[in-house]
Design a protein around this motif. Structure first.
Motif, short mmCIF file in Angstrom:
data_model
loop_
_atom_site.label_atom_id
_atom_site.label_comp_id
_atom_site.label_asym_id
_atom_site.label_seq_id
_atom_site.Cartn_x
_atom_site.Cartn_y
_atom_site.Cartn_z
N THR A 90 -35.50 17.77 -1.52
CA THR A 90 -36.24 18.75 -1.52
C THR A 90 -36.22 19.69 -2.59
O THR A 90 -35.38 19.48 -3.41
N GLY A 91 -37.32 20.28 -3.14
CA GLY A 91 -37.42 20.81 -4.55
C GLY A 91 -37.33 22.30 -4.56
O GLY A 91 -37.87 22.80 -5.57
N TYR A 92 -36.80 22.85 -3.57
CA TYR A 92 -37.04 24.44 -3.63
C TYR A 92 -36.24 24.99 -4.88
O TYR A 92 -36.60 26.16 -5.12
N PHE A 93 -35.31 24.46 -5.41
CA PHE A 93 -34.78 25.03 -6.61
C PHE A 93 -35.30 24.65 -7.75
O PHE A 93 -34.84 25.00 -8.95
N ASP A 94 -36.39 23.94 -7.74
CA ASP A 94 -36.97 23.43 -8.88
C ASP A 94 -38.29 23.95 -9.35
O ASP A 94 -39.22 23.44 -9.74
N MET A 95 -38.51 25.48 -9.09
CA MET A 95 -39.58 25.99 -8.96
C MET A 95 -40.14 26.13 -10.54
O MET A 95 -41.40 26.30 -10.89
N THR A 96 -38.88 26.46 -11.72
CA THR A 96 -39.09 26.44 -12.82
C THR A 96 -40.08 25.14 -13.29
O THR A 96 -41.00 25.22 -14.23
#
Ligand code: PLP
Length: 455
Positions: free
Chosen positions: A418-424
């Protein structure tokens, strides 16, 4: 029989053994070479750096199955078995005759498949009496997974995190610290190799290759400490075979045998794990799916790399590994799929590709990858990791091709996280500021020229 949205297995159906693909490979990849002598590495050469049982697994080419110890299976039970999802909503959005399935490995706090190997590696370290581990992390998923496993088995951990990722994803550090790990931005001044890299290149955003050098140096200098790696090595691929074994059990229940299997490839561990159960068919000469590996255009180790001996790290302290490589000194542009920014590729995946068992490699541009990620999030609900979105991109392209030809193919891909830490990254995509850097042939040639000379 109607196929449900999610195919769940029971805990009892969880594999009790990992599958060691090398037992079915007629030809093995070339051995690691000792960088000083140029001779194949022995178990003794590897003992100061790696845990013993993991070395045995690494060198095992004969046992097809290796039992998963009960303690590891108990850890797995916290987040496994993982579901195979039928992407009905994506199929509808694409208006394709294809059936799309994905194996979802992101439903745990680390947010990726990496916990499958972290659990195993920390267990064996603990069993050997090791009290401290070091590692590197690129995007942060491996560091998080290992922190979780170290907390569970009560082992100390130091993580060297690639500086570029540490800046992009500060909360990854907080999670790792929550689980008790010490996190150091790499390159750092805590190691000789880090200081040297900083001297030569003070503004570098780091790379996995640098962070590996720092983690190994620290492991060798720390008492009762070993180094662990989250991808690339054969034993890591073997731990990830649970992905493919479970996927096959789930799909077999509904009589589905995929025509195409797609995985993203950074160091090659999830791809190796996902394809394993089906690759067994191919290696045994039976009918098998088409296998596609997907990598970023900015770090195209399989599609544009050389199949050669190279170091696994920038500091040139690892054994020499025969693999597809862009050169250990290659610094990929800071793209948003940190987990796919390694200069080399798993020796098993490299060998399978070289010998034609992996059918195709596609290198994808970032914005097209995020087009796919965004569509997927909107219709399937799950916010994918940018790494995983590389596989989604190609699954969508395959499904759209079916629409042209009218073929109703069965497509299986790996949704690794999942990409929750990839919001940048997602923000830069929405703002239209996302670009991509594709290395020129000249840059790659310059990097290949520095490959170690091996007779
Ligand atoms: C690390 C990672 C990858 C790439 O690593 P492999 O070893 O090639 O599998 C892919 N997806 C996610 C979510 C990751 O964390």
């Amino acid at each position: 029989m109607d196929i449900p949205y999610k195919i769940y297995l029971n805990e009892e159906e969880m594999p009790k053994a990992w599958y060691n693909i090398k037992a079915d490979m007629k030809e093995q990849h070339d051995p690691f070479l000792h960088p000083a002598t140029g001779k194949p590495c022995t178990k003794e050469d590897l003992l100061p750096v790696f845990c013993e049982e993991l070395i045995d697994q690494e060198l095992n080419t004969t046992d097809r199955f290796i039992e998963i110890p009960e303690e590891i299976r108990n850890f797995y039970r916290m987040f496994r078995p993982s579901p195979v999802v039928r992407a009905y909503c994506l199929e509808k959005a694409l208006d394709t005759p294809a059936r799309i399935f994905y194996k979802f490995e992101g439903a745990n706090t680390s947010g990726s498949h990496k916990l499958n190997s972290a659990a195993a590696q920390v267990y064996y370290a603990k069993k050997q009496g090791i009290t401290h581990l070091t590692t590197e992390t690129g995007a942060g998923q491996w560091g998080t997974a290992l922190s979780m496993a170290c907390a569970y088995f009560d082992v100390d951990l130091t993580v060297y995190m690639v500086k570029g990722s540490a800046l992009q994803k500060p909360y990854r550090k907080s999670i790792m610290e929550t689980y008790g790990a010490k996190v150091i931005s790499s390159p750092s001044d805590t190691t000789e190799v880090g200081r040297k890299i900083l001297e030569e290149n003070p503004d570098t955003s780091g790379s996995l290759g640098c962070a590996i050098s720092e983690a190994i140096e620290t492991s060798v200098k720390t008492e009762n400490c070993r180094y662990v790696l989250g991808s690339v090595l054969d034993h890591v691929l073997m731990h990830q075979s649970v992905i493919g074994l479970e996927a096959k059990i789930a799909l077999d229940k509904y009589g589905v045998y995929p025509d195409v299997v797609i995985g993203c490839a950074g160091g090659g561990s999830n791809l190796g794990g996902l394809i394993s159960a089906y690759m067994a068919d191919k290696l045994q000469g039976k009918k098998a799916p088409k296998f596609i590996a997907v990598e970023p255009l900015s770090c195209p180790s399989l599609s544009r790399g050389k199949y050669a001996y190279d170091f696994g790290d920038t500091g040139q302290i690892t054994p020499l590994i025969k693999m597809y490589t862009l050169g250990a000194g290659f610094m990929p542009a800071p793209n948003y799929a940190g987990g796919l920014r390694y200069h080399g590729m798993s020796p098993v995946i490299s060998k399978l590709y070289h010998d034609g068992f992996i059918d195709e490699v596609r290198a994808e541009e970032q914005r097209r990858v995020f087009d796919a990620a965004t569509l997927f999030a909107r219709v399937e609900g799950t916010l994918p990791a940018p790494e995983s979105a590389h596989a989604i991109r190609v699954a969508i392209d395959e499904a759209l091709a079916c629409k042209e030809t009218g073929e109703a193919k069965d497509i299986l891909f790996g949704l690794t996280g999942t990409g929750y830490f990839d919001m940048t990254a997602y923000a830069s995509y929405h703002e239209g500021t996302m670009s991509d850097y594709i290395p020129s042939d000249e840059e790659l040639e310059a990097s290949f020229a520095k490959l170690p000379k091996v007779e």
